[in-house]
Design a protein around this motif. Structure first.
Motif, PDB file in Angstrom:
ATOM      1  N   MET A   1      -1.791 -10.876  -5.050  1.00  0.00           N
ATOM      2  CA  MET A   1      -2.280  -9.498  -5.112  1.00  0.00           C
ATOM      3  C   MET A   1      -1.488  -8.622  -4.143  1.00  0.00           C
ATOM      4  SD  MET A   1      -6.171  -8.028  -4.779  1.00  0.00           S
ATOM      5  CE  MET A   1      -6.561  -8.479  -6.458  1.00  0.00           C
ATOM      6  N   MET A   2      -1.312  -7.358  -4.524  1.00  0.00           N
ATOM      7  CA  MET A   2      -0.592  -6.393  -3.696  1.00  0.00           C
ATOM      8  C   MET A   2      -1.576  -5.513  -2.938  1.00  0.00           C
ATOM      9  SD  MET A   2       2.601  -7.007  -4.375  1.00  0.00           S
ATOM     10  CE  MET A   2       3.586  -7.805  -5.650  1.00  0.00           C
ATOM     11  N   VAL A   3      -1.225  -5.169  -1.705  1.00  0.00           N
ATOM     12  CA  VAL A   3      -1.997  -4.207  -0.928  1.00  0.00           C
ATOM     13  C   VAL A   3      -1.051  -3.129  -0.416  1.00  0.00           C
ATOM     14  CG1 VAL A   3      -1.758  -5.449   1.282  1.00  0.00           C
ATOM     15  CG2 VAL A   3      -3.699  -3.916   0.912  1.00  0.00           C
ATOM     16  N   ILE A   4      -1.508  -1.897  -0.424  1.00  0.00           N
ATOM     17  CA  ILE A   4      -0.751  -0.782   0.140  1.00  0.00           C
ATOM     18  C   ILE A   4      -1.423  -0.389   1.437  1.00  0.00           C
ATOM     19  CG2 ILE A   4       0.038   1.586  -0.219  1.00  0.00           C
ATOM     20  CD1 ILE A   4      -0.800   0.321  -3.376  1.00  0.00           C
ATOM     21  N   ARG A   5      -0.658  -0.332   2.511  1.00  0.00           N
ATOM     22  CA  ARG A   5      -1.205  -0.076   3.838  1.00  0.00           C
ATOM     23  C   ARG A   5      -0.211   0.731   4.661  1.00  0.00           C
ATOM     24  NH1 ARG A   5       1.956  -3.006   7.039  1.00  0.00           N
ATOM     25  NH2 ARG A   5       2.757  -5.046   6.362  1.00  0.00           N
ATOM     26  N   PRO A   6      -0.646   1.338   5.772  1.00  0.00           N
ATOM     27  CA  PRO A   6       0.287   2.018   6.668  1.00  0.00           C
ATOM     28  C   PRO A   6       1.319   1.047   7.222  1.00  0.00           C
ATOM     29  CG  PRO A   6      -1.957   2.685   7.139  1.00  0.00           C
ATOM     30  CD  PRO A   6      -2.051   1.535   6.180  1.00  0.00           C
ATOM     31  N   ILE A   7       2.519   1.523   7.428  1.00  0.00           N
ATOM     32  CA  ILE A   7       3.580   0.670   7.957  1.00  0.00           C
ATOM     33  C   ILE A   7       3.290   0.288   9.404  1.00  0.00           C
ATOM     34  CG2 ILE A   7       5.091   2.489   8.873  1.00  0.00           C
ATOM     35  CD1 ILE A   7       7.410   0.849   7.432  1.00  0.00           C
ATOM     36  N   ALA A   8       3.806  -0.875   9.795  1.00  0.00           N
ATOM     37  CA  ALA A   8       3.676  -1.369  11.171  1.00  0.00           C
ATOM     38  C   ALA A   8       5.070  -1.593  11.746  1.00  0.00           C
ATOM     39  CB  ALA A   8       2.874  -2.668  11.196  1.00  0.00           C
ATOM     40  N   ALA A   9       5.148  -1.702  13.056  1.00  0.00           N
ATOM     41  CA  ALA A   9       6.439  -1.893  13.721  1.00  0.00           C
ATOM     42  C   ALA A   9       7.151  -3.148  13.221  1.00  0.00           C
ATOM     43  CB  ALA A   9       6.241  -1.955  15.234  1.00  0.00           C
ATOM     44  N   SER A  10       6.390  -4.162  12.871  1.00  0.00           N
ATOM     45  CA  SER A  10       6.962  -5.432  12.411  1.00  0.00           C
ATOM     46  C   SER A  10       7.583  -5.341  11.017  1.00  0.00           C
ATOM     47  CB  SER A  10       5.887  -6.515  12.424  1.00  0.00           C
ATOM     48  OG  SER A  10       4.790  -6.144  11.602  1.00  0.00           O
ATOM     49  N   ASP A  11       7.409  -4.202  10.339  1.00  0.00           N
ATOM     50  CA  ASP A  11       7.928  -4.039   8.980  1.00  0.00           C
ATOM     51  C   ASP A  11       9.353  -3.488   8.947  1.00  0.00           C
ATOM     52  OD1 ASP A  11       5.485  -4.855   7.772  1.00  0.00           O
ATOM     53  OD2 ASP A  11       4.666  -2.841   8.062  1.00  0.00           O
ATOM     54  N   LEU A  12       9.988  -3.302  10.086  1.00  0.00           N
ATOM     55  CA  LEU A  12      11.314  -2.674  10.129  1.00  0.00           C
ATOM     56  C   LEU A  12      12.340  -3.433   9.297  1.00  0.00           C
ATOM     57  CD1 LEU A  12      13.393  -0.648  11.133  1.00  0.00           C
ATOM     58  CD2 LEU A  12      13.637  -2.023  13.219  1.00  0.00           C
ATOM     59  N   LYS A  13      12.429  -4.725   9.477  1.00  0.00           N
ATOM     60  CA  LYS A  13      13.461  -5.506   8.784  1.00  0.00           C
ATOM     61  C   LYS A  13      13.331  -5.425   7.261  1.00  0.00           C
ATOM     62  CE  LYS A  13      15.671 -10.065   8.718  1.00  0.00           C
ATOM     63  NZ  LYS A  13      15.673 -11.443   9.308  1.00  0.00           N
ATOM     64  N   PRO A  14      12.140  -5.653   6.684  1.00  0.00           N
ATOM     65  CA  PRO A  14      12.034  -5.527   5.219  1.00  0.00           C
ATOM     66  C   PRO A  14      12.205  -4.092   4.737  1.00  0.00           C
ATOM     67  CG  PRO A  14       9.894  -6.029   6.194  1.00  0.00           C
ATOM     68  CD  PRO A  14      10.912  -6.226   7.262  1.00  0.00           C
ATOM     69  N   LEU A  15      11.821  -3.103   5.556  1.00  0.00           N
ATOM     70  CA  LEU A  15      12.018  -1.712   5.165  1.00  0.00           C
ATOM     71  C   LEU A  15      13.507  -1.397   5.083  1.00  0.00           C
ATOM     72  CD1 LEU A  15      10.709   1.056   4.521  1.00  0.00           C
ATOM     73  CD2 LEU A  15      10.934   1.594   6.955  1.00  0.00           C
ATOM     74  N   LEU A  16      14.271  -1.890   6.028  1.00  0.00           N
ATOM     75  CA  LEU A  16      15.716  -1.686   6.011  1.00  0.00           C
ATOM     76  C   LEU A  16      16.330  -2.311   4.766  1.00  0.00           C
ATOM     77  CD1 LEU A  16      18.259  -0.650   7.438  1.00  0.00           C
ATOM     78  CD2 LEU A  16      18.330  -2.796   8.714  1.00  0.00           C
TER      79      LEU A  16
END
Length: 337
Positions: A1-16
């Motif tokens: 299942m997918m969840v949409i949530r506010p970004i966190a500092a730990s998400d930098l690498k996948p966001l890049l």
């Protein structure tokens, strides 16, 4: 299942990694580690902030596959554009000219440089990894922003807009840029696109022509793409149009992609969402898809099948309850999609 949530500092690498897949045209998500770090920080501060009226807040959401704990998409909201740098667009208008002696009646199209969207809320940075473009993931990701806006309207402007990516060929060339921007900026389209994306926009104010551009004098290839969405963005434009956002003649100053807009109160997903109470936890008997969002301090949003009752209550299946981190008795926002 997918969840949409506010970004966190730990998400930098996948966001890049996501940003590197976006290619040209999505200027709000540059593949620059430093810029993305700043965006994440600003987003975290914006979510934590008590807001009475919109200013320079920025809300960045990610879509996470909870089973694999993998970030597969993102989307964002700029609370009010033009707070640091002016937000420029071209406004397409018509000028009628007539000469009775020669019986000539001509209509000329003009592009005027404007900042009419100053202060509007911008929908931006919608991106989904290719392997996640299945089922309703794209729809859920895009609509999740409207649920957040509907819950917290004081954070946003009365008018909502989005810039749709304009036509760019496979080599990154824009016919409109070649006909207009190239002559005033002296740099290529990818360079201008990148500078705008990382926030260095002073060059636009300094070098952009202040006088109207006569569309009729442009090459036919440039005229043909004014207000036209890139092939990969047509579905996004059609989706926003179904939410009552409309093209009204404003285009991007670089690639002439269309801008769409609507009063926030007219946006379909904002008008149609409901606040309901969870009264049962059981597998759904419904075939209808819903988007469900938490109403507490930690915004989480996910899609699935639920049972909605006439008295303003719902039954959620256990997997959706677990994904949203809610319980029986909690209030959630729902949207039938």
């Amino acid at each position: 299942m997918m969840v949409i949530r506010p970004i966190a500092a730990s998400d930098l690498k996948p966001l890049l990694a996501l940003a590197k897949q976006s290619g040209l045209g999505i200027t709000t998500l540059p593949a620059d580690k430093g810029i993305l770090t700043e965006k994440i920080q600003l987003s975290m501060e914006s979510f934590a902030k008590q807001v009475v009226s919109p200013a320079n807040e920025y809300y960045l959401f990610v879509m996470e596959d909870v089973r694999y704990q993998k970030i597969v998409g993102c989307c964002a909201l700029k609370a009010a554009v033009g707070q640091v740098w002016p937000f420029y667009s071209y406004k397409l208008s018509r000028l009628s000219q007539k000469n009775q002696e020669l019986h000539i009646d001509k209509e000329i199209q003009l592009l005027n440089l404007v900042n009419d969207y100053q202060g509007a809320t911008e929908l931006c940075s919608l991106l989904l990894a290719p392997d996640a473009r299945v089922k309703n993931n794209g729809k859920y990701l895009s609509l999740s922003r409207f649920l957040f806006m509907g819950q917290q309207p004081t954070r946003f402007a009365d008018n909502v807009m989005a810039e749709i990516r304009g036509y760019v060929d496979d080599e990154g060339h824009s016919p409109f840029w070649r006909a207009v921007g190239k002559h005033f900026f002296g740099i290529d389209f990818p360079r201008a696109d990148h500078l705008s994306g990382i926030g260095k926009k002073q060059f636009i104010a300094d070098l952009m022509p202040q006088y109207p551009v006569y569309v009729n004098l442009l090459p036919e290839a440039a005229q043909a793409v004014i207000g036209q969405a890139h092939a990969q963005s047509r579905a996004a434009k059609a989706f926003l149009e179904k939410q009552n956002l409309q093209y009204t003649g404003y285009v991007d100053i670089f690639d002439a992609g269309p801008c769409v807009e609507a009063p926030m109160e007219k946006v379909r997903a904002i008008k149609n969402q409901k606040c309901v109470r969870i009264v049962e936890v059981k597998p759904s008997q419904s075939l209808q898809h819903y988007l469900v969002a938490t109403t507490g301090e930690q915004f989480r949003c996910a899609g699935g099948h639920i049972d909605e009752y006439p008295d303003g209550t719902v039954a959620l299946p256990q997997d959706l309850l677990t994904t949203l981190q809610v319980d029986k008795g909690d209030i959630v926002t729902i949207l039938q999609v």
